[in-house]
Design a protein around this motif. Sequence first.
Motif, PDB file in Angstrom:
ATOM      1  N   GLY A 107       0.820  -1.216   0.000  1.00 12.27           N
ATOM      2  CA  GLY A 107       0.000   0.000   0.000  1.00 12.27           C
ATOM      3  C   GLY A 107       0.853   1.264   0.000  1.00 12.27           C
ATOM      4  N   GLU A 108       1.909   1.254   0.809  1.00 14.21           N
ATOM      5  CA  GLU A 108       2.811   2.414   0.868  1.00 14.21           C
ATOM      6  C   GLU A 108       3.458   2.687  -0.485  1.00 14.21           C
ATOM      7  N   LEU A 109       3.918   1.617  -1.131  1.00 12.20           N
ATOM      8  CA  LEU A 109       4.605   1.775  -2.416  1.00 12.20           C
ATOM      9  C   LEU A 109       3.647   2.251  -3.502  1.00 12.20           C
ATOM     10  N   LEU A 110       2.437   1.698  -3.507  1.00  6.91           N
ATOM     11  CA  LEU A 110       1.452   2.125  -4.515  1.00  6.91           C
ATOM     12  C   LEU A 110       1.086   3.597  -4.366  1.00  6.91           C
ATOM     13  N   CYS A 111       1.128   4.068  -3.126  1.00  2.00           N
ATOM     14  CA  CYS A 111       0.836   5.499  -2.891  1.00  2.00           C
ATOM     15  C   CYS A 111       1.934   6.401  -3.446  1.00  2.00           C
ATOM     16  N   ARG A 112       3.136   5.862  -3.561  1.00  3.63           N
ATOM     17  CA  ARG A 112       4.257   6.678  -4.066  1.00  3.63           C
ATOM     18  C   ARG A 112       4.350   6.683  -5.586  1.00  3.63           C
ATOM     19  N   ILE A 113       3.664   5.733  -6.245  1.00  6.76           N
ATOM     20  CA  ILE A 113       3.764   5.595  -7.704  1.00  6.76           C
ATOM     21  C   ILE A 113       2.522   6.190  -8.362  1.00  6.76           C
ATOM     22  N   ARG A 114       2.729   7.124  -9.290  1.00  6.01           N
ATOM     23  CA  ARG A 114       1.597   7.794  -9.944  1.00  6.01           C
ATOM     24  C   ARG A 114       1.808   7.854 -11.456  1.00  6.01           C
ATOM     25  N   PRO A 115       0.813   7.438 -12.223  1.00  9.08           N
ATOM     26  CA  PRO A 115       0.894   7.648 -13.679  1.00  9.08           C
ATOM     27  C   PRO A 115       0.638   9.127 -13.995  1.00  9.08           C
ATOM     28  N   THR A 116       1.218   9.603 -15.064  1.00 10.41           N
ATOM     29  CA  THR A 116       0.970  10.986 -15.493  1.00 10.41           C
ATOM     30  C   THR A 116       0.870  11.026 -17.008  1.00 10.41           C
ATOM     31  N   TYR A 117      -0.042  11.879 -17.525  1.00  7.90           N
ATOM     32  CA  TYR A 117      -0.250  11.958 -18.974  1.00  7.90           C
ATOM     33  C   TYR A 117       0.627  13.017 -19.622  1.00  7.90           C
ATOM     34  N   THR A 118       1.152  13.927 -18.841  1.00  6.66           N
ATOM     35  CA  THR A 118       1.923  15.040 -19.403  1.00  6.66           C
ATOM     36  C   THR A 118       3.351  15.061 -18.853  1.00  6.66           C
ATOM     37  N   HIS A 119       4.174  15.892 -19.479  1.00  3.51           N
ATOM     38  CA  HIS A 119       5.548  16.050 -19.023  1.00  3.51           C
ATOM     39  C   HIS A 119       5.660  17.065 -17.887  1.00  3.51           C
ATOM     40  N   ASP A 120       4.575  17.839 -17.665  1.00  3.34           N
ATOM     41  CA  ASP A 120       4.663  18.925 -16.684  1.00  3.34           C
ATOM     42  C   ASP A 120       5.080  18.439 -15.301  1.00  3.34           C
ATOM     43  N   MET A 121       4.460  17.347 -14.844  1.00  3.36           N
ATOM     44  CA  MET A 121       4.754  16.851 -13.497  1.00  3.36           C
ATOM     45  C   MET A 121       6.169  16.284 -13.394  1.00  3.36           C
ATOM     46  N   ILE A 122       6.720  15.869 -14.540  1.00  5.80           N
ATOM     47  CA  ILE A 122       8.060  15.267 -14.544  1.00  5.80           C
ATOM     48  C   ILE A 122       9.151  16.332 -14.530  1.00  5.80           C
ATOM     49  N   SER A 123       8.782  17.558 -14.781  1.00  2.00           N
ATOM     50  CA  SER A 123       9.761  18.619 -15.032  1.00  2.00           C
ATOM     51  C   SER A 123      10.710  18.895 -13.865  1.00  2.00           C
ATOM     52  N   LYS A 124      10.347  18.494 -12.645  1.00  2.00           N
ATOM     53  CA  LYS A 124      11.196  18.816 -11.490  1.00  2.00           C
ATOM     54  C   LYS A 124      11.786  17.600 -10.783  1.00  2.00           C
ATOM     55  N   VAL A 125      11.715  16.431 -11.386  1.00  2.00           N
ATOM     56  CA  VAL A 125      12.241  15.242 -10.728  1.00  2.00           C
ATOM     57  C   VAL A 125      13.775  15.250 -10.753  1.00  2.00           C
ATOM     58  N   ASP A 126      14.378  14.416  -9.894  1.00  2.00           N
ATOM     59  CA  ASP A 126      15.847  14.353  -9.805  1.00  2.00           C
ATOM     60  C   ASP A 126      16.450  13.369 -10.807  1.00  2.00           C
ATOM     61  N   PHE A 127      15.658  12.342 -11.165  1.00  2.00           N
ATOM     62  CA  PHE A 127      16.225  11.264 -11.968  1.00  2.00           C
ATOM     63  C   PHE A 127      15.152  10.723 -12.903  1.00  2.00           C
ATOM     64  N   VAL A 128      15.469  10.634 -14.194  1.00  2.00           N
ATOM     65  CA  VAL A 128      14.548  10.093 -15.190  1.00  2.00           C
ATOM     66  C   VAL A 128      15.176   8.836 -15.792  1.00  2.00           C
ATOM     67  N   ILE A 129      14.403   7.751 -15.830  1.00  2.00           N
ATOM     68  CA  ILE A 129      14.870   6.521 -16.487  1.00  2.00           C
ATOM     69  C   ILE A 129      13.981   6.275 -17.702  1.00  2.00           C
ATOM     70  N   GLU A 130      14.588   6.331 -18.877  1.00  2.00           N
ATOM     71  CA  GLU A 130      13.866   6.048 -20.125  1.00  2.00           C
ATOM     72  C   GLU A 130      14.035   4.577 -20.446  1.00  2.00           C
ATOM     73  N   CYS A 131      12.930   3.821 -20.516  1.00  2.00           N
ATOM     74  CA  CYS A 131      13.028   2.398 -20.860  1.00  2.00           C
ATOM     75  C   CYS A 131      11.961   2.023 -21.889  1.00  2.00           C
ATOM     76  N   LEU A 132      11.964   2.778 -22.974  1.00  2.00           N
ATOM     77  CA  LEU A 132      11.074   2.503 -24.100  1.00  2.00           C
ATOM     78  C   LEU A 132      11.676   1.391 -24.953  1.00  2.00           C
ATOM     79  N   ALA A 133      10.932   0.940 -25.963  1.00  2.00           N
ATOM     80  CA  ALA A 133      11.423  -0.111 -26.862  1.00  2.00           C
ATOM     81  C   ALA A 133      12.710   0.348 -27.543  1.00  2.00           C
TER      82      ALA A 133
END
Length: 713
Positions: free
Chosen positions: A373-399
Motif C-alpha cells: 500500500g505504501e509503495l502504490l501510494c508513491r507511484i503515480r501515472p501521469t499523462y503530461t511532461h509537466d509533473m516530470i519537469s522537477k524530478v531528480d532522476f529520469v529513467i527512459e526504458c522505451l522499446a
Amino acid sequence: MIHAGNAITVRMLQSGIAELHFHSHEYSVNKFDHAILEEFETALECIETQQDIQGLILTFTKDHCSLENEIQIYQQYTQENTDELHTHLTKIQDLTNHIEDLPFPTVAVIQHHVTGSDFAITLACDYRVSAEHLKIGLLTTTLGTLPTFSTFVRLPRLIGIESAINWLTATTDRDTNSAFKDGLIDNLVHEDQVIASALDILQHAIHGHFNWKKQRERKLNPLEMTEIEKFVSFYTAKHVISTQKDLTHNLILKLQIKSLEETVNLARNEALKIELDYFKEILSLTQMQALLSAVENQSFYNQQFIKYEEKTTPILNTAILGTNLQASELAIRSAIQTQAVLIKVNDAEQANQVMQNIRTTLENMHISPQKTGELLCRIRPTYTHDMISKVDFVIECLAQHPKSKVQAIKEIESQIVTRDTIIASDISAISITQIAKTLQRPSQFIGLHFLDEISCNHLVEVVYGEETAQETIATCMTFTKSLNKTPILVKDNAGFFIHRVLFPYLNSFETLVTLGIDFQQIDQIMEKSGWKYGPATLLDKIGIPAFLDIAKLLAESYPERMHYEADISIVSLLHAAERLGRQNHKGFYQYKNNAQIRDGAVYEILESAIADERENLDTHTIIDHLMIPLCNESIRCLEENIISTAYEVDLALTSIGFPLNKGGPCRYIQQLGIKEYIALCNTYSDLGENYKAPKLLQELVKSGQSLFDVGVK
C-alpha cells in the motif's frame, strides 16, 4: 584477571567459573591470524594453571570473523610451504582439542553473529547457548561454504551426517534458530538471558546434574551408525550434488563430503589427521583460488564504490518513461528508495495496465500488504511532461528503436526545469555519445543496460559517454545499486562490455555447430566445465532477434574480428523459423513452465548450414575454441579502458555465468600463466584475429606485472 592480551582475556566470572573472552582490539571483527592463535595458546595455558576453575564459558564481543578477513587468512595459508602449512594447521587443531579436553565442562556463549573460525571454536565446547536470529555456521560464498578447521569432524558428531551435509551444502547463511532445531544449539533464549543460561548450564554440569562427560564422549569417539546407514546418507548426499547444477562443479564440497565419509567411523584424533590432509588438498585447488579471487573482486568493488558515494547527489523523486514490465519493476524499486515515482503514460487505459503490472509484480515479490500500500501510494501515472519537469532522476526504458528513443529523450529534456536532473536511458546497443550530442545538457545523460535475463545478480552496465559528468556517473552508480542491482561502469563503445565479449564466444559456438558439433553436446561440455549456461541456452536467454541486432552492430564496428554472415548463420535460420528464444518460448530449445525441453525439429532447421564432412573435436579443443575469443576480447576491453580493472572484468562475467570455479577470464589467464596462455593462443592463431593474444598480455610478460595491476591506482 588471569590473562589480558590484545585479543583475548581470561577472568574469573564467579566462584569456580572462568570466562575466556575474544575481543580483538586491532580488528573490527575477530580475525584468527598467527598472532591471535599464539595468544589463544597462552590463554589456555593460563587456564590450565588455575586450580580453582570448575567450568569455563567462551564469549565473543565482536561479530563473526567476516568473509573478507577469513579469506585473507586463507591466502596466507596458500602462501605457506608444505611444512609451514602442516605445522600451522596442526596447531589450530591442537588448540581446539585443548578446549575440548579441558578437565571441566565448557559452554560457548553466542551473543553476536558467529561464523567461520569462531563457529569452529564453539563446536569444541560441550554446550552452546545462543540468542535468537543470529547468523551461525560456515561462511557461505558463491562457490559454496568455506571449509573451517575441525568442522568436518565435529559437526556430524554433534548433529548427524545428514544435517551436517545440509550445513555444508547451504547456499545462504544459517541462523541460530535452525541450529537449535538441528540440535547444534543446546538452549535458545532472549539476548538478555544468554549469560545467565550459560552459567546455569555450567552449574548443573559442575554439580553432576548434566552428564557433560558423556556429551563430550560422542565427539571423541566414532559416530554411532551402521554401514547401511552410512551408505544411505552419503549416497543421498552425492546424488544431491550430482543433480544440482550449482553443486556439480564444487570440488571443495566434494572433498568435504569425502572427508566426512572417511572420518565418521574413526576416533577424533585419527579423524583430524585425515581432515587435515583434505584441508590441505582443498587449499591447493584452483577452485579455492577462484573462491579467494571472487571475494577479492567483491572487496575491490566495494572499496571502489566508496568514491561514488562521496560524489553522489541525493535522489528524492524519479520518473519512468515506459510501460513495459521492466518499467514496472524499476518503478517499484525506485519507490522503495525515493519519495515519489512518476510513470509517463499516454491514456487512462495504459495507466490502468501499468498499475496492474505493478500490483502483479508486488504480489510476486511477496511484499506485505502494508508495504504494498505504501509503495502504490508513491507511484503515480501521469499523462503530461509537466509533473516530470522537477524530478531528480529520469529513467527512459522505451522499446529499443533509436529514433523514437532519441525523440523521447530530447522531448523530456526540453521540459525539465531542474538543471541537475539526470536522464538515464535503458539501452542495449545505441551509442550514448551519439544521443548526448543531440541534447542540451549532455553531461547529465548516461546509459543503463539491464542484464537481468542472463545475470544471476541483476548486473547493470552503467555506460558513460564522452561528455558525461563525474557527478552524473557517481549518482547513477549509487542509485542503481540502491535498486538492488550490481552496477559496473563501462565506457561507451559498440556492444558496451558484456555483449562485446560474449559475441566472439557465441560466434565461435556457431562455427562449431556448422562444423557438425551437436549444439546440445557443446552446451553439456561448457556446463560441465562450470558455465552456468551453455552457449545455445545463453543465446535463447539473450533472444535471437537481439543477438542478430548486436551481431550487425559489432560486425560494422570491428570487421577484422567480428565479421558475421547473418544471412547464412544458424541463428538466422532459427529467426526465419520464428524461433526467437525465451521471447516466444522456443529457440534452440523449447520452454514450458520454466523448464527447458529438447526439440528434435531444430536439427532439421539447422541442417542446411552444417558441413557435409563433420568434424570430431575433443572436449578440450571445444572449450578452447569458445574460451579464447571471449578471454581475448575481455583483455582488449581492459586494454582500451572500456572497463577499468581485471577485478571488474571478472566480477561482471562471473555474474552472467562464466565458471565461478575459474574465477573469471582474467583469473583464468593468470592461473594458467600469461606466457602459457599466449602460447595456447598461438596454437589456434590460424582460426583468425579472435585467437591472437592481445598486445597487453605481451606487455605484461615483459614487465612482469599481473593483469590485476592494470588500472589499479
